[in-house]
Design a protein around this motif. Structure first.
Motif, PDB file in Angstrom:
ATOM      1  N   VAL A 187       0.849  -1.192   0.000  1.00  0.00           N
ATOM      2  CA  VAL A 187       0.000   0.000   0.000  1.00  0.00           C
ATOM      3  C   VAL A 187       0.883   1.240   0.000  1.00  0.00           C
ATOM      4  O   VAL A 187       2.052   1.176   0.386  1.00  0.00           O
ATOM      5  N   PRO A 188       0.354   2.386  -0.418  1.00  0.00           N
ATOM      6  CA  PRO A 188       1.124   3.627  -0.262  1.00  0.00           C
ATOM      7  C   PRO A 188       1.385   3.883   1.218  1.00  0.00           C
ATOM      8  O   PRO A 188       0.516   3.664   2.063  1.00  0.00           O
ATOM      9  N   LEU A 193       4.696   5.375   8.501  1.00  0.00           N
ATOM     10  CA  LEU A 193       5.483   4.219   8.922  1.00  0.00           C
ATOM     11  C   LEU A 193       6.960   4.464   8.652  1.00  0.00           C
ATOM     12  O   LEU A 193       7.334   4.896   7.553  1.00  0.00           O
ATOM     13  N   ASP A 194       7.801   4.195   9.658  1.00  0.00           N
ATOM     14  CA  ASP A 194       9.239   4.320   9.425  1.00  0.00           C
ATOM     15  C   ASP A 194       9.839   2.917   9.367  1.00  0.00           C
ATOM     16  O   ASP A 194       9.440   2.105   8.553  1.00  0.00           O
ATOM     17  N   ARG A 195      10.777   2.588  10.196  1.00  0.00           N
ATOM     18  CA  ARG A 195      11.426   1.281  10.132  1.00  0.00           C
ATOM     19  C   ARG A 195      10.819   0.280  11.113  1.00  0.00           C
ATOM     20  O   ARG A 195      11.376  -0.777  11.339  1.00  0.00           O
ATOM     21  N   TRP A 196       9.666   0.606  11.667  1.00  0.00           N
ATOM     22  CA  TRP A 196       9.051  -0.240  12.677  1.00  0.00           C
ATOM     23  C   TRP A 196       7.769  -0.865  12.168  1.00  0.00           C
ATOM     24  O   TRP A 196       6.908  -0.187  11.607  1.00  0.00           O
ATOM     25  N   LEU A 197       7.656  -2.171  12.383  1.00  0.00           N
ATOM     26  CA  LEU A 197       6.414  -2.894  12.099  1.00  0.00           C
ATOM     27  C   LEU A 197       5.404  -2.560  13.192  1.00  0.00           C
ATOM     28  O   LEU A 197       5.758  -2.423  14.362  1.00  0.00           O
ATOM     29  N   LEU A 209       1.028  -3.276   9.641  1.00  0.00           N
ATOM     30  CA  LEU A 209       1.807  -2.654   8.573  1.00  0.00           C
ATOM     31  C   LEU A 209       3.271  -2.928   8.851  1.00  0.00           C
ATOM     32  O   LEU A 209       3.717  -2.862  10.002  1.00  0.00           O
ATOM     33  N   ARG A 210       4.023  -3.222   7.805  1.00  0.00           N
ATOM     34  CA  ARG A 210       5.457  -3.412   7.983  1.00  0.00           C
ATOM     35  C   ARG A 210       6.209  -2.600   6.943  1.00  0.00           C
ATOM     36  O   ARG A 210       5.737  -2.395   5.814  1.00  0.00           O
ATOM     37  N   ALA A 215      10.507   3.305   0.864  1.00  0.00           N
ATOM     38  CA  ALA A 215       9.883   3.995   1.992  1.00  0.00           C
ATOM     39  C   ALA A 215       8.566   4.663   1.615  1.00  0.00           C
ATOM     40  O   ALA A 215       7.802   5.063   2.506  1.00  0.00           O
ATOM     41  N   THR A 216       8.268   4.790   0.317  1.00  0.00           N
ATOM     42  CA  THR A 216       6.993   5.385  -0.095  1.00  0.00           C
ATOM     43  C   THR A 216       5.848   4.390  -0.023  1.00  0.00           C
ATOM     44  O   THR A 216       4.691   4.758  -0.214  1.00  0.00           O
ATOM     45  N   ARG A 217       6.182   3.119   0.250  1.00  0.00           N
ATOM     46  CA  ARG A 217       5.156   2.093   0.337  1.00  0.00           C
ATOM     47  C   ARG A 217       5.356   1.267   1.613  1.00  0.00           C
ATOM     48  O   ARG A 217       6.399   1.362   2.271  1.00  0.00           O
ATOM     49  N   ALA A 218       4.353   0.503   1.953  1.00  0.00           N
ATOM     50  CA  ALA A 218       4.414  -0.380   3.119  1.00  0.00           C
ATOM     51  C   ALA A 218       3.680  -1.670   2.767  1.00  0.00           C
ATOM     52  O   ALA A 218       2.957  -1.738   1.771  1.00  0.00           O
ATOM     53  N   MET A 219       3.878  -2.698   3.590  1.00  0.00           N
ATOM     54  CA  MET A 219       3.207  -3.972   3.370  1.00  0.00           C
ATOM     55  C   MET A 219       2.097  -4.133   4.404  1.00  0.00           C
ATOM     56  O   MET A 219       2.342  -4.076   5.609  1.00  0.00           O
ATOM     57  N   ALA A 220       0.868  -4.297   3.917  1.00  0.00           N
ATOM     58  CA  ALA A 220      -0.267  -4.552   4.794  1.00  0.00           C
ATOM     59  C   ALA A 220      -0.316  -6.031   5.141  1.00  0.00           C
ATOM     60  O   ALA A 220      -0.028  -6.885   4.300  1.00  0.00           O
ATOM     61  N   MET A 221      -0.720  -6.334   6.370  1.00  0.00           N
ATOM     62  CA  MET A 221      -0.783  -7.717   6.834  1.00  0.00           C
ATOM     63  C   MET A 221      -2.089  -7.921   7.591  1.00  0.00           C
ATOM     64  O   MET A 221      -2.450  -7.107   8.444  1.00  0.00           O
TER      65      MET A 221
END
Length: 403
Positions: A187-188, A193-197, A209-210, A215-221
């Motif tokens: 996801v955008p 979100l920085d470096r922390w899940l 989110l991880r 850095a412009t995107r993140a992984m949704a879980m």
């Protein structure tokens, strides 16, 4: 040494890792993958304990570390985002909840492919349609119509392995659903979100989110409990509908994350399951990775099992002068206890996520000495032989592919 031709089904992680080791041991390797190309994204996977030594022996430590998510740690939060618990990547010597080496499945797949595609034949957009083996080899008919003969065939085609079903029997015989479903998609990064899940849990389900390297995107879980999963693993529309239904009304930032579901380029959803088999081989056909011994994502060690298994399978086959009976037997003997420890971790984790209820199993007492001993077996409980006298080119192969 005689020429040995090995066909590997699957080009995710286990398949290319096995191709690396088979090539170094002197075999001619073909990898067939039904997808038209490598699949990007996916869940984050980890390398702990002995797996890091396998990566080092492959000559890929620098490449893998360069592709890490570089996650600093993880927070569990409440509905308002208040931090409840903190886990750091350097906990337990880098082998803790957030491991020192954490990489997206698709990124690790790319590292392994780039390492092997010069000198290993990759065939994308095709699959094994028929297979017949005799005392001397295996005749394979591909869906595209090509017929070829190989000395050995290995299925590294995942939890839903078509090769396993073709040779060993229907999936229901081997797949054990652990009562959970997990989903991932990028996801955008509009969430700061920085470096922390970040992980948020409600009874029987979770959202998170991880960070990833972009850095412009993140992984949704997401995860939720489910006694069964009756949706086909390729029916993405039905999977998205199910995810929306099961996440309805969930707090924290869940609605904002779900708003990007239809735009996800890399959506993945599947049951949390293990593969339990008495044997991982039949004649000249063997299995590796999730196809043989999925421990489920809840073990945190599926990638470790694949990488360690690839190293041992190629080594044992070569040490047996490519005799399938002796080679597969050595591989199973060395891997079995390691696999069982990791599968036990996966089952325990699944139990810990169950919502309280009258039918729930009693809570597990993790305070005893048995638990750290189990963790140690699951991370380091396998020997990596040096295979003295076995051929080893010692030089990982790289760059352009053969198509």
């Amino acid at each position: 040494m005689r020429d040995v031709r090995v066909l590997v089904a699957g080009a995710s992680i286990a398949g290319p890792a096995l191709a690396h080791w088979l090539r170094r041991r002197g075999a001619e390797v073909t990898v067939v993958e039904r997808a038209p190309a490598l699949r990007p994204g996916g869940q984050a996977v980890d390398a702990r304990g002995v797996t890091k030594e396998v990566i080092r022996r492959m000559g890929l430590d620098a490449a893998v570390r360069a592709a890490r998510t570089e996650t600093a740690g993880a927070y569990t939060v409440d509905r308002d985002g208040t931090v409840l618990e903190t886990f750091r990547a350097d906990d337990d010597g880098g082998d803790g909840f957030i491991s020192e080496i954490e990489i997206l499945r698709g990124d690790l797949s790319r590292v392994l492919y780039d390492d092997t595609c010069d000198g290993v034949e990759y065939v994308f957009g095709d699959r094994i349609a028929e297979l017949n083996q005799d005392a001397d080899g295996v005749d394979v008919v591909f869906a595209g119509g090509v017929r070829r003969r190989f000395d050995l065939v290995v299925g590294a085609d995942g939890l839903h392995s078509a090769l396993r079903a073709m040779v060993f029997g229907p999936r229901e015989r081997f797949v054990r659903h652990l009562g959970h479903v997990m989903a991932f998609y990028s996801v955008p990064n509009e969430f700061g979100l920085d470096r922390w899940l970040i992980d948020y849990q409600e009874s029987g389900r979770s959202a998170g989110l991880r960070p990833i390297r972009d850095a412009t995107r993140a992984m949704a879980m997401f995860s939720f409990t489910s006694a069964e999963l009756d949706i086909d693993h390729r029916d993405v529309a039905a999977q998205k509908l199910l995810l929306r239904k099961r996440m309805h009304g969930m707090g924290w930032m869940t609605p904002r994350i779900l708003a990007h579901l239809d735009d996800a380029p890399d959506f993945y959803l599947d049951q949390v399951a293990q593969v339990v088999m008495d044997r991982w081989s039949a004649g000249r056909v063997g299995l590796l990775g999730d196809a043989a011994f999925s421990s489920s994502p809840l073990s945190g060690q599926g990638t470790g099992l694949a990488l360690v298994g690839a190293c041992l399978l190629a080594g044992e086959l070569a040490a047996a002068d490519w005799d399938p009976v002796a080679g597969f037997a050595g591989y199973e003997r060395r891997m079995r206890s390691f696999v069982e420890a990791n599968q036990e971790i996966g089952r325990l984790h699944a139990r810990s996520l169950e919502a309280p209820g009258p039918d729930a199993e009693p809570d597990v007492d993790f305070e005893g000495q048995w638990f750290p001993e189990l963790i140690e077996r699951a991370i380091n409980g396998v020997e990596l032989p040096g295979y003295a006298g076995v051929p080893d080119s010692g030089v990982p192969v790289r760059t352009a592919g053969l198509g």
